[in-house]
Design a protein around this motif. Structure first.
Motif, short mmCIF file in Angstrom:
data_model
loop_
_atom_site.label_atom_id
_atom_site.label_comp_id
_atom_site.label_asym_id
_atom_site.label_seq_id
_atom_site.Cartn_x
_atom_site.Cartn_y
_atom_site.Cartn_z
N GLN A 49 0.84 -1.20 0.00
CA GLN A 49 0.00 0.00 0.00
C GLN A 49 0.88 1.25 0.00
O GLN A 49 0.58 2.23 -0.68
N GLU A 84 0.75 4.42 -2.62
CA GLU A 84 0.50 5.80 -2.18
C GLU A 84 1.66 6.73 -2.54
O GLU A 84 1.45 7.87 -2.93
N ASP A 109 -2.07 -6.17 0.90
CA ASP A 109 -3.04 -5.14 1.27
C ASP A 109 -2.83 -4.69 2.71
O ASP A 109 -2.49 -5.48 3.58
N GLU A 169 -5.22 2.10 4.19
CA GLU A 169 -4.74 3.27 3.47
C GLU A 169 -4.31 4.35 4.44
O GLU A 169 -4.90 4.52 5.51
N ARG A 189 1.58 11.76 2.71
CA ARG A 189 0.98 10.53 3.27
C ARG A 189 1.10 10.61 4.77
O ARG A 189 2.17 10.87 5.31
#
Length: 169
Positions: free
Chosen positions: A84, A88, A112, A115, A165
């Protein structure tokens, strides 16, 4: 997967685009099959520059592809990311480029994970201030810095409009 918005007038200038010479009454469409006006880089050359920018981040993304539409200032990315975080980082690497207003994300993820939050830097923000607001402690600013490397080279070099992020605590 999704669509991410960015401030198109803010970010790193990686291609020469002269918006002042555009005639507001002339409709232009830039895609890989349409030649660009003399003062505009082609959509294909912009896509190549954006692809190179992602590759410079040393992310683990297989079959990475980038498309760019100059009429809408939209970049579209696809491929398969290991994590992830890689996905990102690719999004913000090209979203924090001047003249990119939107990033359409079509990247699949192998491992996975939740987020991260995308945070747009405001005037007066520092990584310490953001960390205090998000994590409750200003000393956690390095977590944000590390999550945005190598795009960020120094924790003191952020600017209003930049998207960062913010990993889950």
């Amino acid at each position: 997967m999704g669509i991410f918005s960015f401030a198109k007038d803010i970010g790193d200038k990686i291609f020469n685009r002269d918006d002042d010479k555009h005639d507001a009454n002339v409709e232009t469409k830039a895609d890989a099959n349409t030649p660009a006006p003399a003062n505009e880089p082609s959509a294909q050359s912009v896509a190549s520059l954006l692809l190179r920018r992602i590759q410079q981040q040393n992310l683990n993304i297989d079959n990475l592809k980038v498309k760019y539409n100059g009429a809408t200032d939209t970049a579209e990315i696809s491929g398969t990311a290991k994590t992830q975080a890689d996905r990102e980082k690719a999004i913000i690497a090209i979203g924090n480029v001047q003249n990119v207003a939107k990033v359409i994300d079509n990247i699949d993820i192998i491992d996975d994970a939740p987020e991260s939050t995308m945070y747009t830097v405001k005037s007066g923000d520092t990584l310490s201030k953001i960390a205090k607001d998000v994590y409750g402690s200003a000393s956690d600013y390095m977590q944000i810095f590390e999550a945005n490397k190598p795009m960020l080279s120094d924790p003191d070099k952020i600017y209003p409009g930049q998207v960062l992020r913010i990993p889950k605590p």
